[in-house]
Write an enzyme that holds these catalytic residues in place. Structure first.
Site, short mmCIF file in Angstrom:
data_model
loop_
_atom_site.label_atom_id
_atom_site.label_comp_id
_atom_site.label_asym_id
_atom_site.label_seq_id
_atom_site.Cartn_x
_atom_site.Cartn_y
_atom_site.Cartn_z
N TYR A 72 0.84 -1.21 0.00
CA TYR A 72 0.00 0.00 0.00
C TYR A 72 0.87 1.26 0.00
O TYR A 72 0.61 2.19 -0.74
CB TYR A 72 -0.93 0.00 1.22
CG TYR A 72 -1.97 1.08 1.15
CD1 TYR A 72 -3.26 0.80 0.67
CD2 TYR A 72 -1.68 2.39 1.53
CE1 TYR A 72 -4.21 1.80 0.58
CE2 TYR A 72 -2.63 3.39 1.44
CZ TYR A 72 -3.90 3.09 0.96
OH TYR A 72 -4.84 4.07 0.87
N PHE A 124 -7.69 18.81 -25.26
CA PHE A 124 -8.45 17.57 -25.45
C PHE A 124 -9.78 17.68 -24.68
O PHE A 124 -9.89 18.47 -23.75
CB PHE A 124 -7.64 16.36 -24.98
CG PHE A 124 -8.36 15.06 -25.22
CD1 PHE A 124 -8.62 14.63 -26.51
CD2 PHE A 124 -8.82 14.29 -24.16
CE1 PHE A 124 -9.31 13.45 -26.74
CE2 PHE A 124 -9.52 13.11 -24.39
CZ PHE A 124 -9.76 12.70 -25.67
N ASP A 125 -10.77 16.89 -25.06
CA ASP A 125 -12.11 17.10 -24.48
C ASP A 125 -12.17 16.89 -22.97
O ASP A 125 -12.88 17.61 -22.28
CB ASP A 125 -13.20 16.30 -25.21
CG ASP A 125 -12.94 14.81 -25.23
OD1 ASP A 125 -11.76 14.43 -25.19
OD2 ASP A 125 -13.90 14.03 -25.30
N ASP A 214 0.51 18.53 -21.82
CA ASP A 214 -0.36 17.36 -21.86
C ASP A 214 0.38 16.38 -22.77
O ASP A 214 0.42 16.53 -23.98
CB ASP A 214 -1.74 17.74 -22.42
CG ASP A 214 -2.64 16.53 -22.59
OD1 ASP A 214 -2.14 15.39 -22.49
OD2 ASP A 214 -3.85 16.72 -22.84
N ALA A 216 0.34 12.99 -23.47
CA ALA A 216 -0.15 11.66 -23.84
C ALA A 216 0.67 11.03 -24.97
O ALA A 216 1.00 9.85 -24.94
CB ALA A 216 -1.62 11.75 -24.23
N LYS A 257 -1.41 5.92 -23.88
CA LYS A 257 -0.95 6.15 -25.26
C LYS A 257 0.54 5.80 -25.32
O LYS A 257 0.90 4.64 -25.48
CB LYS A 257 -1.21 7.60 -25.67
CG LYS A 257 -2.66 7.92 -25.98
CD LYS A 257 -3.45 8.22 -24.77
CE LYS A 257 -4.79 8.84 -25.05
NZ LYS A 257 -5.59 8.95 -23.82
N HIS A 449 -20.54 12.93 -26.43
CA HIS A 449 -20.32 11.95 -27.50
C HIS A 449 -20.28 10.51 -27.00
O HIS A 449 -20.59 9.59 -27.74
CB HIS A 449 -19.06 12.28 -28.30
CG HIS A 449 -17.78 12.13 -27.55
ND1 HIS A 449 -17.43 12.95 -26.50
CD2 HIS A 449 -16.76 11.25 -27.69
CE1 HIS A 449 -16.26 12.58 -26.03
NE2 HIS A 449 -15.83 11.55 -26.73
#
Ligand code: F0G
Length: 458
Positions: A72, A124-125, A214, A216, A257, A449
């Site tokens: 943990y 990004f969304d 960001d 990714a 990704k 979406h």
């Protein structure tokens, strides 16, 4: 004779996939309310919905899974991951999260307030969602050239320095940070140049602001810098990645990704105050600091994935496959965001289904047609994904309306690419007969979406 290009790996394990009939697909599509997210994966033959969490792990990654330490607190797997991230990014502080949007949630909980303005390049969304849900504004400062799908420029994901400068001149008091998405997914997996990252840094410094990447698809971005930007041809991907991150203050990462794991993410930063601030939100939202949202075994696999995917051969194999698919589309005359980006083809649906009015969502219509044609599942990155304007509640028709066909990492062969291209060609050949699209019958307020219900008008 010159030897042809071939993959930098061989296959050790396979997963059968199933074809279906058009009749079956008609039924399944209707049951899914014409929303491809609502299909079951066994109703799909070739899945191009996303490159997120869909990659194939290597033998080294699977071996690393067995070494996972599930303690943990103080897990050795966390320290392996942290050391790898320190080495690749230069960022000292690391917080693991269960995926990219969780990293956004934790970091933005500390940094974004009502009335904040966060400039960036085509957020990004989920990034936009985490900003807008805090009653803040995601201000898009992408270069205008990104909107012209037929224009060939090497770094179409760039931030427009003039727009960024203007945003900061007007709003600097309310800007908590600038966010640059590498590669720029929404604009078509388009890269951001090192020169552009330097320009962003200079503007940020002028106003005393920090920069978040960001990240990714940071490794694919580094590949494009190596192959397209002057002065980088002889640098390794790892050297380029380190330089990119040296121009930023922190990062949010969807490891699904370029980390080539099926689940995972993290925040990394060089600033103790950001780490201390984000920590407070990691514990209640994600978990204790040495696992966040991840298992020990997944942290081990991610450490290996980050190391492997910042090697040139792996990236060359991947981008080569995306380029192969793009080459077939060129042969058939199908318009897409040019030049092809790192992880996907973005077909310009507006230019294909010219008879379908924008109010009837051409890209979504094309996605449905392609699925019905051959069981190939793509994803609308267009007017449905754009959601409604939070103030006027009108549909946002200002951006591009694209059908994204993602290529999963190390999963499909070039023969699958041939099937995707041929299926698209068949739809393209009868494009003028397609005159009606779809209508929304139910939608969520944010990120509609995923769950939208549609009615087919054709
Ligand atoms: N940032 C970018 C640029 C992304 O493309 C994604 C996810 C995220 C953040 C969020 O990461 O999914 O791990 O929570 N993109 C996926 C896609 C979903 O299909 O493009 P996540």
């Amino acid at each position: 004779m010159e030897l042809p290009f071939a993959e930098s790996w061989r296959i050790k394990m396979v997963e059968p996939i199933k074809k279906s009939t058009r009749e079956e697909r008609e039924k399944w599509m209707k049951e899914a309310d014409y929303n491809l997210f609502q299909l079951r994966s066994d109703q799909v033959y070739i899945d191009c919905l996303t490159d997120s969490g869909t990659g194939a792990m290597s033998d080294r990654q699977w071996a690393a899974v067995m070494m996972g330490d599930e303690s943990y607190a103080g897990s050795s797997s966390f320290f392996h991951l942290k050391e790898t991230i320190n080495k690749i990014t230069g960022f000292e502080y690391v917080i693991p999260t269960h995926q990219g949007r969780a990293a956004e949630n934790v970091l933005f909980s500390h940094l974004v307030k009502a009335g904040s303005i966060v400039p960036g390049n085509s957020h990004f969304d989920t990034t936009k969602g985490h900003i807008e849900s805090r009653k803040a504004t995601a201000l898009d400062c992408t270069i205008d050239e990104a909107k012209d799908t037929q224009l060939e420029i090497p770094f179409k994901g760039n931030v427009d320095p003039k727009k960024l400068e203007k945003a900061l001149a007007e709003h600097h008091e309310n800007v908590p940070f600038i966010i640059v998405t590498i590669t720029n997914n929404t604009a078509g997996g388009q890269p951001v140049s090192m020169q552009n990252l330097r320009e962003v840094r200079a503007i940020a410094d002028k106003y005393g602001k920090r920069v978040v990447l960001d990240s990714a698809r940071f490794a694919e971005n580094a590949y494009f810098i190596k192959t397209r930007e002057e002065g980088y041809a002889d640098k390794t991907i790892k050297e380029i990645a380190l330089e990119m991150f040296s121009l930023a203050d922190g990062m949010t990462m969807s490891a699904k990704k370029d980390g080539i794991v099926n689940m995972g993410g993290f925040i990394a930063t060089r600033h103790e105050d950001w780490y201390e601030g984000a920590k407070r939100f990691c514990i209640p939202f994600e978990g204790y600091l040495t696992y966040g949202g991840m298992n020990g075994r997944d942290m081990e696999a991610l450490a290996v994935g980050l190391d492997e995917n910042t090697e040139f051969d792996n990236l060359e194999t991947r981008i080569h496959q995306v380029e192969f698919l793009a080459g077939l589309l060129d042969e058939y005359g199908i318009p897409y965001q040019r030049p092809v980006g790192g992880h996907a083809i973005f077909v310009d649906a507006d230019k294909v289904l010219t008879k379908v009015p924008k109010e009837e969502f051409p890209a979504q219509t094309l996605a449905i047609e392609l699925y019905l044609e051959a069981g190939v599942r793509g994803c609308e990155i267009g007017y449905i994904l754009a959601d409604r304007d939070p103030v006027t509640r009108e549909n946002r028709f200002g951006g591009l309306d694209l059908l994204r066909l993602c290529v999963a990492r190390r999963v499909y062969t070039d023969n699958h690419m041939r099937v995707i291209a041929a299926a698209l060609k068949n739809v393209f050949d009868r494009r003028n007969e397609i005159t009606r699209g779809v209508e929304i019958v139910w939608e969520a307020e944010l990120m509609r979406h995923f769950t939208v219900k549609l009615k087919k008008l054709f």
